[in-house]
Design a protein around this motif. Structure first.
Motif, PDB file in Angstrom:
ATOM      1  N   LYS A  59      41.871  58.977  41.019  1.00  0.00           N
ATOM      2  CA  LYS A  59      42.738  57.837  40.702  1.00  0.00           C
ATOM      3  C   LYS A  59      43.666  57.505  41.869  1.00  0.00           C
ATOM      4  N   SER A  60      44.107  58.531  42.582  1.00  0.00           N
ATOM      5  CA  SER A  60      45.025  58.318  43.705  1.00  0.00           C
ATOM      6  C   SER A  60      44.363  57.590  44.873  1.00  0.00           C
ATOM      7  N   ASP A  61      43.027  57.578  44.923  1.00  0.00           N
ATOM      8  CA  ASP A  61      42.306  56.894  45.994  1.00  0.00           C
ATOM      9  C   ASP A  61      41.970  55.447  45.653  1.00  0.00           C
ATOM     10  N   LEU A  62      42.285  55.025  44.438  1.00  0.00           N
ATOM     11  CA  LEU A  62      41.924  53.697  43.963  1.00  0.00           C
ATOM     12  C   LEU A  62      43.143  52.793  43.846  1.00  0.00           C
ATOM     13  N   LEU A  63      42.898  51.505  43.807  1.00  0.00           N
ATOM     14  CA  LEU A  63      43.942  50.498  43.633  1.00  0.00           C
ATOM     15  C   LEU A  63      43.871  49.970  42.211  1.00  0.00           C
ATOM     16  N   ARG A  64      44.997  49.985  41.524  1.00  0.00           N
ATOM     17  CA  ARG A  64      45.042  49.426  40.171  1.00  0.00           C
ATOM     18  C   ARG A  64      45.286  47.929  40.274  1.00  0.00           C
ATOM     19  N   VAL A  65      44.565  47.175  39.485  1.00  0.00           N
ATOM     20  CA  VAL A  65      44.756  45.726  39.411  1.00  0.00           C
ATOM     21  C   VAL A  65      45.021  45.346  37.959  1.00  0.00           C
ATOM     22  N   VAL A  66      45.799  44.310  37.765  1.00  0.00           N
ATOM     23  CA  VAL A  66      46.148  43.838  36.433  1.00  0.00           C
ATOM     24  C   VAL A  66      45.999  42.321  36.373  1.00  0.00           C
ATOM     25  N   PRO A  77      47.238  42.871  42.469  1.00  0.00           N
ATOM     26  CA  PRO A  77      47.260  44.297  42.786  1.00  0.00           C
ATOM     27  C   PRO A  77      48.516  44.943  42.209  1.00  0.00           C
ATOM     28  N   ASP A  78      48.373  46.165  41.753  1.00  0.00           N
ATOM     29  CA  ASP A  78      49.496  46.940  41.217  1.00  0.00           C
ATOM     30  C   ASP A  78      49.521  48.271  41.946  1.00  0.00           C
ATOM     31  N   ALA A  79      49.945  48.237  43.203  1.00  0.00           N
ATOM     32  CA  ALA A  79      49.894  49.421  44.059  1.00  0.00           C
ATOM     33  C   ALA A  79      50.705  50.586  43.488  1.00  0.00           C
ATOM     34  N   GLY A  80      51.795  50.309  42.798  1.00  0.00           N
ATOM     35  CA  GLY A  80      52.615  51.361  42.220  1.00  0.00           C
ATOM     36  C   GLY A  80      52.110  51.857  40.876  1.00  0.00           C
ATOM     37  N   ALA A  81      51.108  51.178  40.323  1.00  0.00           N
ATOM     38  CA  ALA A  81      50.522  51.514  39.015  1.00  0.00           C
ATOM     39  C   ALA A  81      51.583  51.580  37.925  1.00  0.00           C
ATOM     40  N   VAL A 105      39.885  49.873  41.394  1.00  0.00           N
ATOM     41  CA  VAL A 105      38.876  49.496  42.377  1.00  0.00           C
ATOM     42  C   VAL A 105      39.261  50.156  43.704  1.00  0.00           C
ATOM     43  N   HIS A 106      38.244  50.479  44.526  1.00  0.00           N
ATOM     44  CA  HIS A 106      38.551  50.993  45.857  1.00  0.00           C
ATOM     45  C   HIS A 106      39.261  49.897  46.647  1.00  0.00           C
ATOM     46  N   PRO A 107      40.283  50.237  47.418  1.00  0.00           N
ATOM     47  CA  PRO A 107      41.025  49.211  48.165  1.00  0.00           C
ATOM     48  C   PRO A 107      40.322  48.808  49.460  1.00  0.00           C
ATOM     49  N   THR A 108      39.052  48.477  49.363  1.00  0.00           N
ATOM     50  CA  THR A 108      38.286  48.031  50.525  1.00  0.00           C
ATOM     51  C   THR A 108      37.728  46.640  50.245  1.00  0.00           C
ATOM     52  N   PRO A 109      37.580  45.828  51.268  1.00  0.00           N
ATOM     53  CA  PRO A 109      37.044  44.476  51.053  1.00  0.00           C
ATOM     54  C   PRO A 109      35.659  44.482  50.407  1.00  0.00           C
ATOM     55  N   THR A 123      42.711  39.199  47.099  1.00  0.00           N
ATOM     56  CA  THR A 123      42.036  39.221  48.398  1.00  0.00           C
ATOM     57  C   THR A 123      42.995  38.936  49.551  1.00  0.00           C
ATOM     58  N   ASP A 124      44.048  38.155  49.305  1.00  0.00           N
ATOM     59  CA  ASP A 124      45.039  37.888  50.353  1.00  0.00           C
ATOM     60  C   ASP A 124      45.847  39.140  50.677  1.00  0.00           C
ATOM     61  N   ARG A 125      46.161  39.944  49.682  1.00  0.00           N
ATOM     62  CA  ARG A 125      46.997  41.137  49.895  1.00  0.00           C
ATOM     63  C   ARG A 125      46.190  42.369  50.274  1.00  0.00           C
ATOM     64  N   LEU A 126      44.894  42.328  50.132  1.00  0.00           N
ATOM     65  CA  LEU A 126      44.063  43.497  50.397  1.00  0.00           C
ATOM     66  C   LEU A 126      44.217  44.044  51.818  1.00  0.00           C
ATOM     67  N   PRO A 127      44.238  43.209  52.863  1.00  0.00           N
ATOM     68  CA  PRO A 127      44.427  43.782  54.209  1.00  0.00           C
ATOM     69  C   PRO A 127      45.758  44.520  54.350  1.00  0.00           C
ATOM     70  N   LEU A 128      46.768  44.109  53.610  1.00  0.00           N
ATOM     71  CA  LEU A 128      48.055  44.789  53.667  1.00  0.00           C
ATOM     72  C   LEU A 128      48.020  46.126  52.941  1.00  0.00           C
ATOM     73  N   ILE A 129      47.227  46.200  51.889  1.00  0.00           N
ATOM     74  CA  ILE A 129      47.123  47.421  51.097  1.00  0.00           C
ATOM     75  C   ILE A 129      46.192  48.418  51.775  1.00  0.00           C
ATOM     76  N   HIS A 130      45.071  47.923  52.283  1.00  0.00           N
ATOM     77  CA  HIS A 130      44.063  48.782  52.900  1.00  0.00           C
ATOM     78  C   HIS A 130      44.361  48.907  54.379  1.00  0.00           C
ATOM     79  N   SER A 131      44.818  50.064  54.781  1.00  0.00           N
ATOM     80  CA  SER A 131      45.067  50.298  56.199  1.00  0.00           C
ATOM     81  C   SER A 131      44.125  51.401  56.666  1.00  0.00           C
ATOM     82  N   PRO A 132      43.109  51.048  57.467  1.00  0.00           N
ATOM     83  CA  PRO A 132      42.100  52.021  57.882  1.00  0.00           C
ATOM     84  C   PRO A 132      42.650  53.142  58.718  1.00  0.00           C
TER      85      PRO A 132
END
Length: 83
Positions: free
Chosen positions: A9-16, A29-33, A42-46, A74-83
């Motif tokens: 669960k800690s590796d995934l992004l919660r969405v609502v 996106p609900d990064a803080g869950a 969902v995995h936080p990857t495009p 999709t707009d916030r995903l690059p900010l959430i996913h940092s490789p």
């Protein structure tokens, strides 16, 4: 949900389901869950997010009666996913 691969669960992004800044029903996106209501993970990857959108898995998982806008996610995903 998008790639159908299990992960911690800690590796995934919660969405609502919620309302975006333009007042449209959207997947957010609900990064803080911590957001109330039903969530999906969902995995936080495009690639994974695109697969979930294409398969309409987000609408089904969030039990949305109508199509939800995914632009906010999709707009916030690059900010959430940092490789």
């Amino acid at each position: 949900m998008g790639c159908r691969v299990r992960a911690a669960k800690s590796d995934l992004l919660r969405v609502v389901a919620g309302v975006d800044q333009q007042g449209r029903k959207a997947v957010l996106p609900d990064a803080g869950a911590t957001a109330p209501g039903r969530g999906a993970y969902v995995h936080p990857t495009p690639e994974c997010v695109d697969n979930a959108i294409r398969r309409r898995a987000l609408n089904r998982a969030l039990r949305a009666g109508e199509a939800l806008d995914t632009q906010a996610l999709t707009d916030r995903l690059p900010l959430i996913h940092s490789p």
